[in-house]
Design a protein around this motif. Structure first.
Motif, PDB file in Angstrom:
ATOM      1  N   UNK A 229      -4.602 -13.397  -6.583  1.00  0.00           N
ATOM      2  CA  UNK A 229      -3.432 -13.854  -5.863  1.00  0.00           C
ATOM      3  C   UNK A 229      -2.123 -13.398  -6.487  1.00  0.00           C
ATOM      4  N   UNK A 230      -2.190 -12.395  -7.364  1.00  0.00           N
ATOM      5  CA  UNK A 230      -1.001 -11.886  -8.055  1.00  0.00           C
ATOM      6  C   UNK A 230      -0.474 -10.612  -7.399  1.00  0.00           C
ATOM      7  N   UNK A 231      -1.140 -10.134  -6.357  1.00  0.00           N
ATOM      8  CA  UNK A 231      -0.714  -8.969  -5.588  1.00  0.00           C
ATOM      9  C   UNK A 231      -1.290  -9.111  -4.191  1.00  0.00           C
ATOM     10  N   UNK A 232      -0.745  -8.365  -3.260  1.00  0.00           N
ATOM     11  CA  UNK A 232      -1.261  -8.372  -1.891  1.00  0.00           C
ATOM     12  C   UNK A 232      -1.898  -7.027  -1.577  1.00  0.00           C
ATOM     13  N   UNK A 233      -2.777  -7.013  -0.600  1.00  0.00           N
ATOM     14  CA  UNK A 233      -3.438  -5.770  -0.217  1.00  0.00           C
ATOM     15  C   UNK A 233      -2.437  -4.742   0.306  1.00  0.00           C
ATOM     16  N   UNK A 234      -1.280  -5.196   0.789  1.00  0.00           N
ATOM     17  CA  UNK A 234      -0.245  -4.272   1.281  1.00  0.00           C
ATOM     18  C   UNK A 234       0.419  -3.503   0.148  1.00  0.00           C
ATOM     19  N   UNK A 235       0.185  -3.933  -1.096  1.00  0.00           N
ATOM     20  CA  UNK A 235       0.779  -3.258  -2.250  1.00  0.00           C
ATOM     21  C   UNK A 235      -0.178  -2.248  -2.881  1.00  0.00           C
ATOM     22  N   UNK A 236      -1.150  -1.808  -2.133  1.00  0.00           N
ATOM     23  CA  UNK A 236      -2.158  -0.895  -2.649  1.00  0.00           C
ATOM     24  C   UNK A 236      -1.575   0.496  -2.858  1.00  0.00           C
ATOM     25  N   UNK A 237      -1.379   0.848  -4.106  1.00  0.00           N
ATOM     26  CA  UNK A 237      -0.842   2.153  -4.466  1.00  0.00           C
ATOM     27  C   UNK A 237      -1.705   3.291  -3.943  1.00  0.00           C
ATOM     28  N   UNK A 238      -3.015   3.079  -3.914  1.00  0.00           N
ATOM     29  CA  UNK A 238      -3.934   4.152  -3.552  1.00  0.00           C
ATOM     30  C   UNK A 238      -3.935   4.445  -2.052  1.00  0.00           C
ATOM     31  N   UNK A 239      -3.211   3.632  -1.299  1.00  0.00           N
ATOM     32  CA  UNK A 239      -3.021   3.901   0.130  1.00  0.00           C
ATOM     33  C   UNK A 239      -1.630   4.428   0.429  1.00  0.00           C
ATOM     34  N   UNK A 240      -0.831   4.628  -0.603  1.00  0.00           N
ATOM     35  CA  UNK A 240       0.542   5.098  -0.422  1.00  0.00           C
ATOM     36  C   UNK A 240       0.536   6.520   0.133  1.00  0.00           C
ATOM     37  N   UNK A 241       1.358   6.782   1.129  1.00  0.00           N
ATOM     38  CA  UNK A 241       1.356   8.090   1.792  1.00  0.00           C
ATOM     39  C   UNK A 241       1.685   9.229   0.830  1.00  0.00           C
ATOM     40  N   UNK A 242       2.584   8.993  -0.099  1.00  0.00           N
ATOM     41  CA  UNK A 242       2.944  10.038  -1.064  1.00  0.00           C
ATOM     42  C   UNK A 242       1.757  10.379  -1.953  1.00  0.00           C
ATOM     43  N   UNK A 243       1.091   9.347  -2.456  1.00  0.00           N
ATOM     44  CA  UNK A 243      -0.080   9.564  -3.317  1.00  0.00           C
ATOM     45  C   UNK A 243      -1.185  10.263  -2.525  1.00  0.00           C
ATOM     46  N   UNK A 244      -1.405   9.843  -1.293  1.00  0.00           N
ATOM     47  CA  UNK A 244      -2.459  10.441  -0.470  1.00  0.00           C
ATOM     48  C   UNK A 244      -2.178  11.922  -0.204  1.00  0.00           C
ATOM     49  N   UNK A 245      -0.932  12.257   0.070  1.00  0.00           N
ATOM     50  CA  UNK A 245      -0.588  13.650   0.361  1.00  0.00           C
ATOM     51  C   UNK A 245      -0.784  14.534  -0.865  1.00  0.00           C
ATOM     52  N   UNK A 246      -0.396  14.036  -2.031  1.00  0.00           N
ATOM     53  CA  UNK A 246      -0.555  14.827  -3.253  1.00  0.00           C
ATOM     54  C   UNK A 246      -2.029  14.953  -3.612  1.00  0.00           C
ATOM     55  N   UNK A 247      -2.797  13.894  -3.371  1.00  0.00           N
ATOM     56  CA  UNK A 247      -4.245  13.952  -3.614  1.00  0.00           C
ATOM     57  C   UNK A 247      -4.892  15.019  -2.737  1.00  0.00           C
ATOM     58  N   UNK A 248      -4.503  15.062  -1.485  1.00  0.00           N
ATOM     59  CA  UNK A 248      -5.069  16.067  -0.573  1.00  0.00           C
ATOM     60  C   UNK A 248      -4.702  17.482  -1.024  1.00  0.00           C
TER      61      UNK A 248
END
Length: 326
Positions: A229-248
């Motif tokens: 309960x110290x973070x929300x699922x909406x704060x998932x860094x691994x779903x961030x569009x910037x991170x996803x684009x660089x990963x691809x």
């Protein structure tokens, strides 16, 4: 790129380690063996995690199988909050050494700049946060022990050969200056929460100027904190569009990009995983480089979002308002 950081005093801190917070003790012995087989040499532990005996069993199994030598490993542990009085420091360290089945720490930290009333191991171990969990209204019991006193007592562990390097966790720049000025002993390593949503650029710059190596915990951000309960699922860094684009762009996973960002800043990381298949993935960070524009794009994700903040969770969970970063 080198896969280690040179620490003051000459030690080589592996840039990628295995964090053991919240890993079930039942699976840890085999997981430690699997990690060492995969190439891990840096294992991050703590009294408060309640699983050091299981880590020790895994270390012994790996050593007995000849997977590595003790001197090849970097084992970190941490002094818990209830052992901050100088007279309790050595006994606490020796208990962790026994549980881990090792003769010395490569690195021993002060876990938090929070001093709590002593709880004997015979009463409860690990002691956790409450002074008396069975009380009608259980709460933390803070005590007035200067951090410099605890840090001075830590120096005796190094003199006795029980710790090769000493460090602190969750300290800010002011506290680093304070304990160094009071004891003339600079921490070899600072361990703090570090991920693209909490970049802490000035803190890292200060440490690197002072010759203090930096380790980032929770380098993947929110996942460990959502169930608490110290973070929300909406704060998932691994779903961030910037991170996803660089990963691809690199044919890597989002997690590898988040880890690489820290490593490329000269920061060691200790991602936690209970999944054997993730072990190799988290180590595979040294066959690619993030470009300067990619590093800048990730830097710009900084939200100053701290998930592990005693100023929030101590009051909510342990009955005491105890900010340390304000």
């Amino acid at each position: 790129m080198n896969d280690t950081l040179t620490v003051a005093g000459g030690g080589k801190l592996p840039l990628v380690g295995l964090g053991t917070w919240k890993i079930d003790a039942a699976i840890l012995p085999d997981l430690i063996v699997a990690a060492i087989e995969a190439g891990y040499r840096h294992i991050d532990c703590a009294c408060d995690y309640g699983n050091e005996e299981a880590v020790g069993a895994g270390l012994q199994k790996a050593l007995q199988q000849g997977l590595c030598r003790r001197e090849d490993l970097w084992i970190t542990s941490k002094l818990w909050n209830t052992y901050h009085r100088p007279e309790h420091v050595r006994a606490a360290a020796e208990r962790s050494l026994r549980d881990l089945q090792i003769d010395y720490f490569d690195l021993y930290h002060i876990h938090f700049p929070i001093a709590l009333e002593y709880v004997s191991p015979e009463t409860r171990y690990p002691p956790a946060w409450f002074f008396d969990p069975s009380a009608a209204e259980p709460a933390m019991r803070p005590i007035a022990v200067p951090q410099a006193e605890t840090w001075q007592a830590m120096q005796e562990l190094k003199t006795a050969g029980l710790a090769r390097h000493l460090g602190v966790c969750n300290f800010n720049i002011s506290l680093l200056r304070e304990i160094t000025a009071a004891t003339l002993a600079t921490p070899a390593v600072l361990q703090v929460e570090l991920h693209p949503y909490l970049a802490q650029t000035r803190l890292i710059r200060y440490c690197q100027q002072q010759g203090i190596a930096v380790t980032g915990y929770s380098p993947l951000g929110a996942p460990s904190y959502v169930p608490l309960g110290m973070a929300t699922s909406e704060e998932d860094l691994l779903s961030d569009e910037t991170i996803l684009a660089i990963a691809e762009a690199h044919s890597k996973t989002p997690g590898q990009i988040a880890l690489k960002w820290n490593v490329q800043r000269g920061v060691a990381v200790i991602p936690k995983t209970s999944r054997v298949q993730r072990l190799a993935e988290n180590l595979a960070l040294f066959d690619f480089e993030l470009s300067e524009p990619q590093m800048k794009a990730i830097n710009q994700l900084d939200r100053h979002r701290r998930f592990n903040d005693p100023g929030h969770f101590c009051e909510a969970a342990f009955g005491a308002f105890f900010p340390i970063y304000d």
